[in-house]
Design a protein around this motif. Structure first.
Motif, PDB file in Angstrom:
ATOM      1  N   VAL A   7      34.059  -8.837 -26.036  1.00 32.72           N
ATOM      2  CA  VAL A   7      34.576  -9.467 -27.243  1.00 32.72           C
ATOM      3  C   VAL A   7      33.383  -9.947 -28.047  1.00 32.72           C
ATOM      4  O   VAL A   7      32.721 -10.920 -27.694  1.00 32.72           O
ATOM      5  CB  VAL A   7      35.507 -10.657 -26.902  1.00 32.72           C
ATOM      6  CG1 VAL A   7      36.164 -11.180 -28.169  1.00 32.72           C
ATOM      7  CG2 VAL A   7      36.553 -10.242 -25.877  1.00 32.72           C
ATOM      8  N   GLU A   8      33.073  -9.204 -29.090  1.00 32.51           N
ATOM      9  CA  GLU A   8      31.824  -9.461 -29.821  1.00 32.51           C
ATOM     10  C   GLU A   8      31.946  -8.889 -31.221  1.00 32.51           C
ATOM     11  O   GLU A   8      32.273  -7.716 -31.393  1.00 32.51           O
ATOM     12  CB  GLU A   8      30.663  -8.809 -29.062  1.00 32.51           C
ATOM     13  CG  GLU A   8      29.348  -8.737 -29.793  1.00 32.51           C
ATOM     14  CD  GLU A   8      28.770 -10.107 -30.101  1.00 32.51           C
ATOM     15  OE1 GLU A   8      29.008 -10.612 -31.224  1.00 32.51           O
ATOM     16  OE2 GLU A   8      28.099 -10.661 -29.201  1.00 32.51           O
ATOM     17  N   ASP A   9      31.721  -9.740 -32.237  1.00 39.90           N
ATOM     18  CA  ASP A   9      31.861  -9.275 -33.618  1.00 39.90           C
ATOM     19  C   ASP A   9      30.587  -8.638 -34.149  1.00 39.90           C
ATOM     20  O   ASP A   9      30.618  -7.957 -35.160  1.00 39.90           O
ATOM     21  CB  ASP A   9      32.289 -10.436 -34.542  1.00 39.90           C
ATOM     22  CG  ASP A   9      31.306 -11.593 -34.475  1.00 39.90           C
ATOM     23  OD1 ASP A   9      30.958 -12.008 -33.344  1.00 39.90           O
ATOM     24  OD2 ASP A   9      30.872 -12.066 -35.529  1.00 39.90           O
ATOM     25  N   GLU A  10      29.469  -8.869 -33.500  1.00 44.80           N
ATOM     26  CA  GLU A  10      28.230  -8.228 -33.955  1.00 44.80           C
ATOM     27  C   GLU A  10      28.151  -6.823 -33.369  1.00 44.80           C
ATOM     28  O   GLU A  10      27.928  -6.644 -32.166  1.00 44.80           O
ATOM     29  CB  GLU A  10      27.033  -9.067 -33.545  1.00 44.80           C
ATOM     30  CG  GLU A  10      26.899 -10.338 -34.380  1.00 44.80           C
ATOM     31  CD  GLU A  10      25.928 -11.331 -33.770  1.00 44.80           C
ATOM     32  OE1 GLU A  10      24.719 -11.179 -33.999  1.00 44.80           O
ATOM     33  OE2 GLU A  10      26.389 -12.229 -33.059  1.00 44.80           O
ATOM     34  N   ALA A  11      28.353  -5.830 -34.268  1.00 43.75           N
ATOM     35  CA  ALA A  11      28.548  -4.445 -33.823  1.00 43.75           C
ATOM     36  C   ALA A  11      27.368  -3.921 -32.999  1.00 43.75           C
ATOM     37  O   ALA A  11      27.569  -3.221 -32.001  1.00 43.75           O
ATOM     38  CB  ALA A  11      28.802  -3.533 -35.021  1.00 43.75           C
ATOM     39  N   LEU A  53      32.440 -12.532 -23.383  1.00 45.73           N
ATOM     40  CA  LEU A  53      33.075 -13.243 -24.484  1.00 45.73           C
ATOM     41  C   LEU A  53      32.053 -13.956 -25.357  1.00 45.73           C
ATOM     42  O   LEU A  53      31.395 -14.904 -24.913  1.00 45.73           O
ATOM     43  CB  LEU A  53      34.064 -14.262 -23.887  1.00 45.73           C
ATOM     44  CG  LEU A  53      34.935 -15.066 -24.831  1.00 45.73           C
ATOM     45  CD1 LEU A  53      35.793 -14.154 -25.688  1.00 45.73           C
ATOM     46  CD2 LEU A  53      35.810 -16.021 -24.027  1.00 45.73           C
ATOM     47  N   ASP A  54      31.928 -13.480 -26.591  1.00 46.40           N
ATOM     48  CA  ASP A  54      31.062 -14.169 -27.552  1.00 46.40           C
ATOM     49  C   ASP A  54      31.768 -15.452 -27.973  1.00 46.40           C
ATOM     50  O   ASP A  54      32.986 -15.498 -28.132  1.00 46.40           O
ATOM     51  CB  ASP A  54      30.816 -13.254 -28.758  1.00 46.40           C
ATOM     52  CG  ASP A  54      29.862 -13.896 -29.754  1.00 46.40           C
ATOM     53  OD1 ASP A  54      28.996 -14.688 -29.329  1.00 46.40           O
ATOM     54  OD2 ASP A  54      29.985 -13.586 -30.950  1.00 46.40           O
ATOM     55  N   LEU A  55      30.979 -16.488 -28.156  1.00 52.89           N
ATOM     56  CA  LEU A  55      31.560 -17.789 -28.493  1.00 52.89           C
ATOM     57  C   LEU A  55      31.960 -17.866 -29.962  1.00 52.89           C
ATOM     58  O   LEU A  55      33.044 -18.345 -30.310  1.00 52.89           O
ATOM     59  CB  LEU A  55      30.531 -18.878 -28.168  1.00 52.89           C
ATOM     60  CG  LEU A  55      31.047 -20.290 -27.967  1.00 52.89           C
ATOM     61  CD1 LEU A  55      32.159 -20.314 -26.937  1.00 52.89           C
ATOM     62  CD2 LEU A  55      29.896 -21.166 -27.524  1.00 52.89           C
ATOM     63  N   MET A  56      31.054 -17.383 -30.830  1.00 56.68           N
ATOM     64  CA  MET A  56      31.298 -17.492 -32.273  1.00 56.68           C
ATOM     65  C   MET A  56      31.962 -16.219 -32.768  1.00 56.68           C
ATOM     66  O   MET A  56      31.305 -15.194 -32.945  1.00 56.68           O
ATOM     67  CB  MET A  56      29.970 -17.708 -33.016  1.00 56.68           C
ATOM     68  CG  MET A  56      29.233 -18.956 -32.583  1.00 56.68           C
ATOM     69  SD  MET A  56      30.162 -20.459 -32.929  1.00 56.68           S
ATOM     70  CE  MET A  56      29.951 -20.553 -34.703  1.00 56.68           C
ATOM     71  N   LEU A  57      33.257 -16.303 -32.980  1.00 54.60           N
ATOM     72  CA  LEU A  57      34.033 -15.127 -33.381  1.00 54.60           C
ATOM     73  C   LEU A  57      34.857 -15.454 -34.613  1.00 54.60           C
ATOM     74  O   LEU A  57      35.271 -16.596 -34.802  1.00 54.60           O
ATOM     75  CB  LEU A  57      35.002 -14.725 -32.261  1.00 54.60           C
ATOM     76  CG  LEU A  57      34.426 -14.167 -30.973  1.00 54.60           C
ATOM     77  CD1 LEU A  57      35.497 -14.185 -29.894  1.00 54.60           C
ATOM     78  CD2 LEU A  57      33.900 -12.760 -31.192  1.00 54.60           C
ATOM     79  N   THR A 103      22.606 -17.013 -23.119  1.00 53.67           N
ATOM     80  CA  THR A 103      22.277 -17.444 -24.473  1.00 53.67           C
ATOM     81  C   THR A 103      21.671 -16.288 -25.257  1.00 53.67           C
ATOM     82  O   THR A 103      20.788 -15.592 -24.762  1.00 53.67           O
ATOM     83  CB  THR A 103      21.270 -18.612 -24.432  1.00 53.67           C
ATOM     84  OG1 THR A 103      21.791 -19.628 -23.580  1.00 53.67           O
ATOM     85  CG2 THR A 103      21.081 -19.196 -25.810  1.00 53.67           C
ATOM     86  N   LYS A 104      22.194 -16.094 -26.476  1.00 56.62           N
ATOM     87  CA  LYS A 104      21.634 -15.069 -27.357  1.00 56.62           C
ATOM     88  C   LYS A 104      20.431 -15.624 -28.097  1.00 56.62           C
ATOM     89  O   LYS A 104      20.455 -16.805 -28.454  1.00 56.62           O
ATOM     90  CB  LYS A 104      22.701 -14.599 -28.355  1.00 56.62           C
ATOM     91  CG  LYS A 104      23.806 -13.796 -27.701  1.00 56.62           C
ATOM     92  CD  LYS A 104      24.556 -12.971 -28.719  1.00 56.62           C
ATOM     93  CE  LYS A 104      25.621 -13.802 -29.422  1.00 56.62           C
ATOM     94  NZ  LYS A 104      26.493 -12.969 -30.286  1.00 56.62           N
ATOM     95  N   PRO A 105      19.383 -14.854 -28.375  1.00 56.02           N
ATOM     96  CA  PRO A 105      19.266 -13.443 -27.975  1.00 56.02           C
ATOM     97  C   PRO A 105      18.975 -13.337 -26.480  1.00 56.02           C
ATOM     98  O   PRO A 105      18.150 -14.059 -25.963  1.00 56.02           O
ATOM     99  CB  PRO A 105      18.063 -12.966 -28.798  1.00 56.02           C
ATOM    100  CG  PRO A 105      17.253 -14.201 -29.038  1.00 56.02           C
ATOM    101  CD  PRO A 105      18.230 -15.333 -29.110  1.00 56.02           C
TER     102      PRO A 105
HETATM  103 CA    CA Z   1      29.517 -13.769 -32.958  1.00 50.88          CA
END
Ligand code: CA
Length: 231
Positions: A7-11, A53-57, A103-105
């Motif tokens: 689940v990640e909005d950054e393609a 699961l990405d946190l910021m979606l 943690t990203k990156p």
């Molecule tokens: Ca995101």
């Protein structure tokens, strides 16, 4: 093989993860925002072995999803991705039921290792198979760990002494071994066996393993010296 939902909005992050997880043999789906993820996980109750699961979606936050997933399943592993470095978020995520967070990156190797660890804990990744001590040549396959020998895929029966001989041959491939050397290596000095015994066993091995026992191509006689094995 695990069934993994990213689940990640950054393609580009989703694509990179998917590529690497598929390389490891996993089945991967990507949800590009919280709504898609909620539909797959909650409404359609799709079966996954792990959710990344990405946190910021957009639309539905990772926290909300995490809560919703946990209401539905106590055991579905969740690995959280967070761009935020502050600890309260991480602690909050873990409190909500995430199994781990990165943690990203992130460092790809580390992330893959963590995914592996989660799947292993859940019993999804089997331990690496133990490599057998195997000799393969021509149409012959000999497994020294299971004491199985096959010619053209069909099992042939070898005695422990014959397996021992083949192991010594394999370990000394291409070298001439005298009858005495073979006796010592296979029978040991304790067991009184004659050099004639070696010849008999060689004949039997050829009958079991050579395509044409009277014209051996792998277990060769070296006149006046002994025997040698070549592939
Ligand atoms: Ca995101």
């Amino acid at each position: 093989v695990a069934n993994i939902l990213i689940v990640e909005d950054e393609a580009h992050i989703a694509a990179g993860l998917r590529f690497n997880l598929e390389l490891e043999g996993h089945q991967v789906e990507v949800a590009v925002d919280g709504l898609v993820a909620r539909r797959l996980l909650i409404e359609e109750s799709r079966d996954y072995d792990l959710v990344i699961l990405d946190l910021m979606l957009p639309h539905v936050s990772g926290f909300e999803l995490c809560r919703a997933i946990r209401r539905k399943s106590e055991t579905l592993p969740i690995l959280m991705l967070t761009a935020k470095r502050d600890d309260p978020d991480k602690v909050y995520g873990l409190r909500l039921g995430a199994d781990d967070y990165v943690t990203k990156p992130f460092n790809l190797e580390e992330l893959l290792a963590r995914i592996d660890a989660i799947l292993r804990r859940k019993g999804w990744t089997a331990p690496a198979p133990v490599e057998h001590d195997v000799l393969v040549y021509g149409n012959v396959r000999i497994d020294f760990d299971t004491f199985e020998a096959k010619v053209d895929g069909s099992e042939v029966k070898l005695t422990p002494i014959e397996f021992g001989l083949m192991r010594v041959f394999r370990d000394n491939e291409g070298l001439v071994l005298s009858r005495d050397q073979l006796l010592e290596a296979v029978w040991g000095w304790q067991n009184p066996a004659s050099t004639r015994t070696v010849d008999n066993f060689i004949l039997r091995l050829r009958r079991s393993l050579e395509p044409v026992p009277s014209a051996p191509r792998h277990i060769l006689s070296v006149r006046g010296a002994g025997y040698k094995f070549v592939r």
